[in-house]
Scaffold this motif. Structure first.
Motif, short mmCIF file in Angstrom:
data_model
loop_
_atom_site.label_atom_id
_atom_site.label_comp_id
_atom_site.label_asym_id
_atom_site.label_seq_id
_atom_site.Cartn_x
_atom_site.Cartn_y
_atom_site.Cartn_z
N VAL A 110 -27.56 14.02 -23.13
CA VAL A 110 -27.81 12.57 -23.18
C VAL A 110 -29.18 12.23 -22.61
O VAL A 110 -29.56 12.74 -21.55
N TRP A 111 -29.89 11.34 -23.33
CA TRP A 111 -31.15 10.78 -22.85
C TRP A 111 -30.88 9.33 -22.46
O TRP A 111 -30.36 8.55 -23.29
N GLY A 112 -31.17 8.97 -21.25
CA GLY A 112 -30.95 7.61 -20.79
C GLY A 112 -32.28 6.88 -20.73
O GLY A 112 -33.20 7.33 -20.03
N VAL A 113 -32.39 5.77 -21.47
CA VAL A 113 -33.68 5.08 -21.58
C VAL A 113 -33.63 3.77 -20.80
O VAL A 113 -32.74 2.94 -21.01
N ALA A 114 -34.58 3.60 -19.88
CA ALA A 114 -34.63 2.37 -19.07
C ALA A 114 -36.05 2.11 -18.62
O ALA A 114 -36.91 2.99 -18.67
N ARG A 115 -36.29 0.87 -18.17
CA ARG A 115 -37.64 0.51 -17.67
C ARG A 115 -37.65 0.48 -16.15
O ARG A 115 -38.69 0.25 -15.54
N ASN A 116 -36.48 0.67 -15.58
CA ASN A 116 -36.30 0.48 -14.14
C ASN A 116 -36.18 1.85 -13.47
O ASN A 116 -35.32 2.67 -13.84
N LEU A 125 -27.05 11.84 -12.71
CA LEU A 125 -25.89 12.06 -13.58
C LEU A 125 -26.14 13.19 -14.60
O LEU A 125 -25.37 13.34 -15.55
N THR A 126 -27.22 13.91 -14.43
CA THR A 126 -27.65 14.96 -15.37
C THR A 126 -27.90 14.40 -16.78
O THR A 126 -27.69 15.07 -17.79
N VAL A 127 -28.36 13.16 -16.82
CA VAL A 127 -28.81 12.52 -18.06
C VAL A 127 -30.34 12.58 -18.02
O VAL A 127 -30.93 12.34 -16.97
N HIS A 128 -30.99 12.92 -19.15
CA HIS A 128 -32.46 13.01 -19.13
C HIS A 128 -33.05 11.61 -18.91
O HIS A 128 -32.89 10.73 -19.78
N PRO A 129 -33.74 11.39 -17.79
CA PRO A 129 -34.32 10.05 -17.58
C PRO A 129 -35.52 9.86 -18.50
O PRO A 129 -36.43 10.68 -18.52
N THR A 130 -35.50 8.77 -19.28
CA THR A 130 -36.53 8.59 -20.32
C THR A 130 -37.10 7.18 -20.27
O THR A 130 -36.38 6.21 -20.51
N PRO A 131 -38.39 7.04 -19.96
CA PRO A 131 -39.00 5.71 -20.07
C PRO A 131 -39.13 5.33 -21.55
O PRO A 131 -39.10 6.20 -22.42
N TRP A 132 -39.27 4.04 -21.82
CA TRP A 132 -39.29 3.59 -23.22
C TRP A 132 -40.37 4.29 -24.04
O TRP A 132 -40.17 4.58 -25.22
N GLY A 184 -41.17 7.18 -24.03
CA GLY A 184 -40.77 8.53 -24.42
C GLY A 184 -39.70 8.54 -25.52
O GLY A 184 -39.34 9.61 -26.03
N LEU A 185 -39.20 7.37 -25.90
CA LEU A 185 -38.08 7.32 -26.84
C LEU A 185 -38.46 7.84 -28.24
O LEU A 185 -37.74 8.66 -28.82
N GLY A 186 -39.60 7.35 -28.76
CA GLY A 186 -39.98 7.67 -30.14
C GLY A 186 -40.03 9.18 -30.38
O GLY A 186 -39.57 9.66 -31.43
N ALA A 187 -40.49 9.93 -29.40
CA ALA A 187 -40.71 11.36 -29.58
C ALA A 187 -39.42 12.14 -29.74
O ALA A 187 -39.42 13.21 -30.38
N MET A 188 -38.31 11.63 -29.17
CA MET A 188 -37.09 12.43 -29.28
C MET A 188 -36.04 11.87 -30.23
O MET A 188 -34.99 12.47 -30.42
N LEU A 189 -36.34 10.72 -30.87
CA LEU A 189 -35.34 10.10 -31.75
C LEU A 189 -34.93 11.04 -32.90
O LEU A 189 -33.76 11.07 -33.30
N GLY A 190 -35.91 11.79 -33.42
CA GLY A 190 -35.66 12.62 -34.60
C GLY A 190 -34.60 13.69 -34.40
O GLY A 190 -34.02 14.18 -35.37
N CYS A 191 -34.34 14.07 -33.15
CA CYS A 191 -33.38 15.17 -32.92
C CYS A 191 -31.99 14.66 -32.54
O CYS A 191 -31.10 15.44 -32.23
N LEU A 192 -31.78 13.33 -32.58
CA LEU A 192 -30.53 12.79 -32.04
C LEU A 192 -29.40 12.68 -33.08
O LEU A 192 -29.65 12.37 -34.25
N THR A 193 -28.19 12.91 -32.61
CA THR A 193 -26.99 12.69 -33.42
C THR A 193 -26.67 11.20 -33.48
O THR A 193 -26.15 10.70 -34.48
N GLY A 194 -26.96 10.51 -32.37
CA GLY A 194 -26.64 9.08 -32.34
C GLY A 194 -27.37 8.37 -31.23
O GLY A 194 -27.88 8.98 -30.29
N VAL A 195 -27.43 7.03 -31.37
CA VAL A 195 -28.06 6.19 -30.35
C VAL A 195 -27.08 5.06 -30.04
O VAL A 195 -26.54 4.41 -30.95
N PHE A 196 -26.85 4.82 -28.75
CA PHE A 196 -26.05 3.68 -28.32
C PHE A 196 -27.00 2.70 -27.65
O PHE A 196 -27.72 3.08 -26.72
#
Ligand code: NAP
Length: 302
Positions: free
Chosen positions: A181-187, A197-204, A206-218
């Motif tokens: 899981v990649w967790g995306v936040a500005r905070n 929580l062993t979730v990859h912390p991702t600033p906004w 960084g989102l575009g670069a990993m979207l292509g490999c995802l099964t889903g986005v919530f």
């Protein structure tokens, strides 16, 4: 002593969750009247009236649906035709009464509440309720993903946009099922929590670069965050589930044009776990009404 003994509470409209609420109010000793609900012949000690004005006369508390009151005063009623909360009905309540439920979008009603000295408690601002509701929301979101995906959650890759009350619980639950899981936040604090929580912390950024490999986005952000540019970076088979309040945070028209399945999934607690969600609501409402009654009694004694 039953904490709500003798307190007159009216429950108007709503869905299956309010059945649990009504049971709890009755168990706590409240005098319960229902309007536009099916409990009248089914629960001992629960009265019913056909109209709201009659029901609220001389009563201390009016419980309206968590979805709130629309600009025209109407409220959601799953079981009977929709009813409208008239400003004139509120005037019949006990002075210093409490109106509790979701946001009220009717300006006339908001103003009338103020004039009458009635208190409005908006459950949309209730942090405790939101944290508890995050559990059925996360389970409902994952249930939806399981229904649409041809692969298991285990071993799949997801992004969770927004790491507030819902996002964090969802990210944690996905991790517990074996997803990456990649967790995306500005905070920064939310990103630190993701790391814990062993979730990859991702600033906004960084989102575009990993979207292509995802099964889903919530998505849990109630603002347009998944726009056409970002959607174009997703794989065509990527599933997008938007949990944020309407209109959500996804450009649905762009998703459709791009051939990406995107769904706005609202009201999940009441849909997937009405009894749990009802018990959560019952616990919160009982506590809030007890607090209000205690406040009035202390005021009266001082
Ligand atoms: P929350 O605790 O306030 O979390 C919202 C998250 O979105 C936070 O991480 C917040 O970041 C972020 N955010 C807000 N505005 C943003 C923006 N413009 N740009 C980037 N990030 C932004 O809210 P919640 O309780 O988790 O609820 C999230 C949404 O889900 C709400 O719309 C709520 O109504 C909805 N909801 C839906 C269901 C359902 O069944 N579908 C159930 C429960 C809740 P900051 O903290 O930095 O602002």
């Amino acid at each position: 002593m039953a904490p709500l003994r003798g307190v007159g509470v009216v429950v108007a409209g709503g869905d299956d969750r309010e059945t649990e609420v009504i049971k709890e109010f009755a168990a706590q000793g409240a005098r319960v009247t229902v309007v536009a609900r099916p409990e009248r012949d089914r629960l001992a000690g629960v009265a019913a009236t056909a109209g709201l004005a009659e029901a609220v006369t001389g009563q201390a508390v009016l419980c309206l649906p968590i979805s709130g009151v629309a600009a025209d005063g109407s409220i959601r009623c799953k079981f009977e035709p929709q009813i409208v909360v008239e400003a004139s009905a509120l005037a019949r309540m006990e002075p210093e009464g409490l109106v509790v439920g979701g946001p009220i979008k009717s300006r006339a009603l908001v103003e009338r509440l103020k004039e009458l000295g009635l208190r409005h408690l908006d459950l949309a601002d209730d942090d405790e309720l939101a944290v508890l509701n995050a559990v059925p929301t996360a389970e409902g979101a994952i249930q939806l993903a399981m229904a649409h995906l041809p692969v298991t959650i285990h071993g799949s890759k997801f992004a969770v946009l927004g790491l507030g009350r819902t996002g964090l619980t969802l990210a944690r639950t996905l991790r517990a099922l074996g997803a990456e899981v990649w967790g995306v936040a500005r905070n920064g604090v939310q990103l630190a929590r993701a790391k814990e929580l062993t979730v990859h912390p991702t600033p906004w950024e960084g989102l575009g670069a990993m979207l292509g490999c995802l099964t889903g986005v919530f998505n849990t952000v109630p603002a347009l965050v998944l726009d056409r540019r970002l959607l174009a970076a997703c794989a065509r088979e990527c599933l997008i589930i938007d949990l944020a309040s309407a209109p959500g945070g996804v450009d649905f028209a762009a998703a459709e044009e791009l051939g990406i399945r995107a769904e706005l999934a609202l009201g999940l607690p009441g849909k997937v776990a009405p009894i749990t969600a009802g018990r959560i609501l019952a616990g919160i409402l009982t506590a809030r009404i007890r607090g209000h009654v205690r406040h009035l009694r202390l005021g009266a004694g001082s």
